[in-house]
Scaffold this active site. Structure first.
Site, PDB file in Angstrom:
ATOM      1  N   HIS A   1       0.835  -1.204   0.000  1.00 38.90           N
ATOM      2  CA  HIS A   1       0.000   0.000   0.000  1.00 38.90           C
ATOM      3  C   HIS A   1       0.875   1.262   0.000  1.00 38.90           C
ATOM      4  CE1 HIS A   1      -3.199   2.765   1.524  1.00 38.90           C
ATOM      5  NE2 HIS A   1      -2.164   3.289   2.146  1.00 38.90           N
ATOM      6  N   GLU A   2       1.864   1.278   0.891  1.00 38.71           N
ATOM      7  CA  GLU A   2       2.738   2.453   0.978  1.00 38.71           C
ATOM      8  C   GLU A   2       3.482   2.694  -0.339  1.00 38.71           C
ATOM      9  OE1 GLU A   2       2.809   4.611   3.438  1.00 38.71           O
ATOM     10  OE2 GLU A   2       1.400   3.401   4.596  1.00 38.71           O
TER      11      GLU A   2
ATOM     12  N   HIS B   1       1.582   4.627  -2.785  1.00 36.47           N
ATOM     13  CA  HIS B   1       1.696   6.093  -2.634  1.00 36.47           C
ATOM     14  C   HIS B   1       2.912   6.597  -3.408  1.00 36.47           C
ATOM     15  CE1 HIS B   1      -1.542   6.718   0.126  1.00 36.47           C
ATOM     16  NE2 HIS B   1      -1.038   5.975   1.075  1.00 36.47           N
TER      17      HIS B   1
ATOM     18  N   GLU C   1      -5.633   7.213  -0.845  1.00 33.49           N
ATOM     19  CA  GLU C   1      -5.659   5.967  -0.067  1.00 33.49           C
ATOM     20  C   GLU C   1      -6.292   4.838  -0.875  1.00 33.49           C
ATOM     21  OE1 GLU C   1      -4.007   5.411   2.622  1.00 33.49           O
ATOM     22  OE2 GLU C   1      -3.394   7.511   2.612  1.00 33.49           O
TER      23      GLU C   1
HETATM   24 ZN    ZN Z   1      -1.942   5.243   2.790  1.00 35.21          ZN
END
Ligand code: ZN
Length: 459
Positions: A317-318, A321, A397
């Site tokens: 997930h990171e 980003h 997100e």
């Molecule tokens: Zn996040």
């Protein structure tokens, strides 16, 4: 004077609006006592009730703290607190043998005394929050001594950064001429770039211990993931956040080819902090059902954090980003925002009528003008801006979740989110209006649904 009254009335209007939003969310905490259908299989009623009570406590605290701050601010402004502090700082400078006629030195003293004042008036609130609310819900890990030294260190560091910056900006406004806003923005830009490099490397270690993640399965898997995405991972750290609280997290930083990832030790279920004395005690495995009774000892021994695959999914997930340049995009928006604010300040700074009502009918220090414009005249703009930034952040997100899902990490990310939700006792139900305004992350249920909606883009 009219400007002053209008500014004050507007500040109260915003306060009432924010309090209304919070009261909507508060009502949810009060009435929603049943676990949402989608979560009944993963959250037990004990955890749900604990998260509800924690949310209620925080919400009550927020209400009283907000009311206090609003009244304090109103009193300071109406009773002439600003000119009083300005005179006082002049007198202090005189006693110290400095020239109070030097506006920059005078402004620094004013800001220093003002910060000391807020440090003192905030202290009881912070103590209550940390040692009553966080403590009661089993999150606080700080001793009073740690708390106080930490606060002193934070104050010293923030003064050391903000003082020179403030002096520079006042100087630039004074001598910069018509295009001072370009130079002022440039200074802020350069300093924020420098801080982005310096902060994690030299300042953050003053507060917490950063240790390289030990060799092992987790490290190997994270490195493999980074390599497969061409993420230039240079260093992988664990920060012992567990010294302050048991809330968990992970983040990344660094420029171009020099990236680092930091994991909170509380995120890792199998990590035992090097500096912790009660290592053994802490890592006794305990069945979660045993700590249901909610007593303090059961709570602290409860195993928290995510397993290896889940941590890797969180990093997936990171890395999403990073892949979508979310941080760069945020940075660019922020810089435009700062530039615009300095530009508008240039338009407003010579309208003396704006500042006389604040107790400065004759001499109007630049710092006071900056304060009035940035904190009061811009407040409607700031309110809208912060709303838009949250909308954007929630989109980011979802994008990052989608990225992790496309890496094949859907199930692990889901269980990781659920574990983090439990560990942090976040409440899963949100009022739509409140969350639209305040949530930088989508509510848990929306994220889980969002992941289900992702159509696999890879075969
Ligand atoms: Zn996040």
């Amino acid at each position: 004077m009219e400007v002053f009254s209008a500014v004050l009335a507007f500040a109260w209007l915003i306060y009432v609006w924010e309090t209304y939003l919070s009261s909507r969310q508060h009502k949810i905490y009060k009435i929603v006592k049943d676990i949402p259908k989608e979560l009944t299989s993963v959250i037990d009623s004990g955890t749900f009730e604990k998260s509800r009570l924690y949310a209620l406590d925080k919400s009550n605290y927020g209400f009283w703290n907000g009311l206090y701050s609003q009244i304090e601010l109103t009193l300071i402004l109406c009773l002439g607190g600003l000119p009083f502090l300005w005179d006082l700082s002049g007198k202090v400078l005189g006693k110290l043998g400095c020239d109070p006629g030097n506006e920059i030195v005078h402004s620094l003293m004013f800001s220093f005394l003002g910060n000391i004042f807020s440090l003192i008036t905030d202290l009881p609130w912070k103590l209550y929050y940390t040692f009553v609310i966080e403590e009661n819900h089993g999150f606080n890990k700080m001793t009073l001594g740690f708390f106080l030294t930490d606060m002193m260190k934070k104050t010293a560091v923030s003064e050391a950064i903000s003082m020179p910056l403030m002096a520079l900006i006042i100087y630039i406004v004074k001598v910069g001429g018509d295009y001072f806003f370009v130079y002022a923005w440039l200074i802020v830009f350069i300093i924020s770039m420098v801080l982005l490099h310096v902060y994690p490397e030299y300042i953050a270690p003053l507060f917490d211990k950063y240790t390289p993640l030990p060799e092992g399965d987790l490290k190997q898997k994270i490195e493999n993931l980074a390599k497969s995405l061409d993420y230039p991972l240079q260093k992988l750290y664990v920060v012992e956040g567990s010294k302050r609280s048991s809330h968990s997290n992970a983040y990344m930083y660094g420029f171009r080819k020099n990236k680092r990832i930091v994991l909170f030790d509380t995120l890792l279920e199998d990590y035992s902090p090097v500096t912790r004395e009660d290592k053994e005690e802490d890592f006794k495995k305990e069945d979660i059902s045993q700590s249901e009774d909610g007593d303090a000892t059961g709570e602290s021994k409860k195993k928290i954090g995510c397993n290896t695959e889940e941590v890797v999914a969180v990093l997936g997930h990171e890395l999403g980003h990073w892949y979508y340049s979310h941080m760069v995009k945020n940075l660019v928006i922020m810089q435009f925002n700062i530039f615009f604010m300095f530009f508008m300040f240039g338009k407003l700074m010579n309208m003396h009528v704006l500042f006389s009502g604040f107790g400065f009918p004759n001499f109007q220090p630049i710092l006071i003008r900056l304060y009035v414009v940035f904190s009061f005249l811009f407040s409607p703009f700031n309110e809208v801006m912060s709303f838009l930034m949250n909308v954007l952040s929630r989109r980011f997100e979802f994008q990052a979740d989608e990225f992790a899902v496309n890496l094949g990490k859907k199930q692990y990310l889901k269980t990781a989110l659920l574990k983090l939700f439990k560990d942090n006792l976040s409440f899963p139900v949100a009022d739509w209006l409140y969350s639209t305004r305040h949530y930088s992350h989508p509510p848990l249920l929306e994220r889980l649904r969002g992941m289900d909606d992702v159509k696999a883009k890879r075969e």
